[in-house]
Design a protein around this motif. Structure first.
Motif, short mmCIF file in Angstrom:
data_model
loop_
_atom_site.label_atom_id
_atom_site.label_comp_id
_atom_site.label_asym_id
_atom_site.label_seq_id
_atom_site.Cartn_x
_atom_site.Cartn_y
_atom_site.Cartn_z
N GLY A 185 0.79 -1.23 0.00
CA GLY A 185 0.00 0.00 0.00
C GLY A 185 0.81 1.26 0.00
O GLY A 185 0.28 2.35 0.24
N VAL A 186 2.13 1.14 -0.27
CA VAL A 186 3.02 2.31 -0.33
C VAL A 186 3.59 2.42 -1.74
O VAL A 186 4.09 1.44 -2.30
N LEU A 187 3.52 3.62 -2.32
CA LEU A 187 4.01 3.87 -3.68
C LEU A 187 5.11 4.92 -3.63
O LEU A 187 4.96 5.94 -2.95
N VAL A 188 6.22 4.68 -4.34
CA VAL A 188 7.32 5.65 -4.35
C VAL A 188 7.53 6.18 -5.76
O VAL A 188 7.29 5.49 -6.76
N MET A 241 12.05 11.73 -9.35
CA MET A 241 12.33 12.52 -10.55
C MET A 241 13.51 13.42 -10.22
O MET A 241 13.37 14.41 -9.51
N GLY A 242 14.70 13.04 -10.70
CA GLY A 242 15.90 13.78 -10.35
C GLY A 242 16.21 13.56 -8.88
O GLY A 242 16.33 12.43 -8.42
N ALA A 243 16.34 14.67 -8.14
CA ALA A 243 16.57 14.57 -6.70
C ALA A 243 15.27 14.56 -5.91
O ALA A 243 15.29 14.32 -4.70
N ALA A 244 14.16 14.83 -6.58
CA ALA A 244 12.87 14.91 -5.90
C ALA A 244 12.27 13.52 -5.73
O ALA A 244 12.17 12.75 -6.68
N MET A 245 11.87 13.21 -4.51
CA MET A 245 11.30 11.91 -4.19
C MET A 245 9.95 12.09 -3.52
O MET A 245 9.73 13.06 -2.81
N ARG A 246 9.08 11.13 -3.74
CA ARG A 246 7.76 11.20 -3.13
C ARG A 246 7.32 9.82 -2.70
O ARG A 246 7.55 8.83 -3.40
N VAL A 247 6.66 9.75 -1.55
CA VAL A 247 6.06 8.52 -1.04
C VAL A 247 4.58 8.78 -0.79
O VAL A 247 4.22 9.77 -0.13
N ASP A 248 3.74 7.91 -1.33
CA ASP A 248 2.29 8.03 -1.15
C ASP A 248 1.75 6.80 -0.45
O ASP A 248 2.17 5.67 -0.73
#
Length: 296
Positions: free
Chosen positions: A97-100, A103-110
């Motif tokens: 249930g976790v999505l990563v 993009m470049g140095a930018a990271m996101r976790v949902d």
């Protein structure tokens, strides 16, 4: 968090704190939603043993999983690095249930089931929590999620510290491997909670910098009544005076993110004349450590 030492809590209190250890940014008071917690490690050396200095890392713990967001340098350029249970993963990876995303140095976790999103680029950390799920159930350096600033400076022992800077120290994660990162021997003094003020910018001995002045200009005019620019302007000026040329752009990005959270977008990068580059968060994050809920 931006500029290495500046924080804006879920309920909008701004303060500065600089530490070299690992600290709790946010955790559930009562583990109702997978025992979600966020940590900031100011010297994460596990993934950069050969580097001259260790970068920061953002840790996310949810259920039995641990996700670490940090950066690595490749050919002189920073790139995002995500470790999922100590294994490096690529953009688009999902588990439990976790999505990563990267993009470049930018990271996101949902975490879609909770409506939670966390972004980090090694310098600026931003999070979004739904007020309907997390109200009255968060603590840490990001403060409480109560829609009130009166209890933002909640210390580890549940008392209200005299200042959020004092509160921040109590959220140390002890680590005997790091110098000066042992458990604190005492707690800061407490005081009756008072609502922090965030009014007009105060005069500074440092001459205003053109980039910082953008916050007070018509570029952000529509946002001024929604998000007072004072705290961001003051930190922008003070950091610029201390010889940190990259921080004004980070302060602008942090302020712009809060404005976007309230539906106001501005072409501040264009107004900066290219001094802050053309890069922007690819996911247009909604807020800097702010929960979604009733308007204050």
């Amino acid at each position: 968090m931006w500029g290495g030492s500046h924080y804006s809590t879920f309920d909008g209190t701004s303060y500065s704190f600089r530490g070299n250890c690992t600290y709790v940014l946010m955790r559930e008071i009562h583990a109702r939603l997978g025992n979600l917690s966020l940590y900031l490690d100011n010297q994460y050396c596990a993934a950069s043993a050969a580097a001259a200095s260790c970068p920061r890392a953002l840790g996310i713990r949810y259920k039995s999983m641990e996700i670490v967001l940090t950066v690595t340098t490749v050919h002189g350029k920073e790139e995002g690095l995500i470790l999922f249970d100590q294994i490096r993963v690529s953009s688009g990876f999902s588990k439990g249930g976790v999505l990563v995303s990267v993009m470049g140095a930018a990271m996101r976790v949902d975490i879609p089931a909770l409506g939670v999103s966390v972004t980090f680029d090694g310098h600026v950390f931003q999070s979004r929590l739904p007020y309907s799920l997390f109200h009255n159930n968060t603590e840490g350096q990001c403060g409480t999620c109560t829609n009130s600033q009166r209890d933002d400076c909640r210390s580890r022992d549940g008392t209200t510290a005299a200042s959020c800077k004092d509160m921040a120290k109590t959220w140390l994660v002890p680590d005997s491997r790091k110098d000066s990162c042992w458990a604190p021997t005492g707690t800061p003094p407490t005081a009756s909670p008072t609502a922090p003020t965030s009014g007009a910018p105060t005069p500074s001995q440092c001459p205003p910098q053109p980039l910082c002045d953008l916050m007070l200009s018509r570029v952000f005019a529509e946002c001024h009544d929604l998000v007072p620019p004072g705290p961001f302007f003051n930190t922008c000026i003070s950091d610029g005076c201390q010889g940190h040329p990259e921080v004004p752009c980070q302060s602008l990005e942090a302020y712009a993110a809060l404005c976007r959270a309230r539906g106001v977008c501005s072409d501040w990068r264009g107004a900066a004349g290219g001094l802050c580059g053309e890069w922007a968060w690819p996911w247009a994050p909604r807020a800097l450590g702010v929960s979604e809920g009733p308007v204050r």
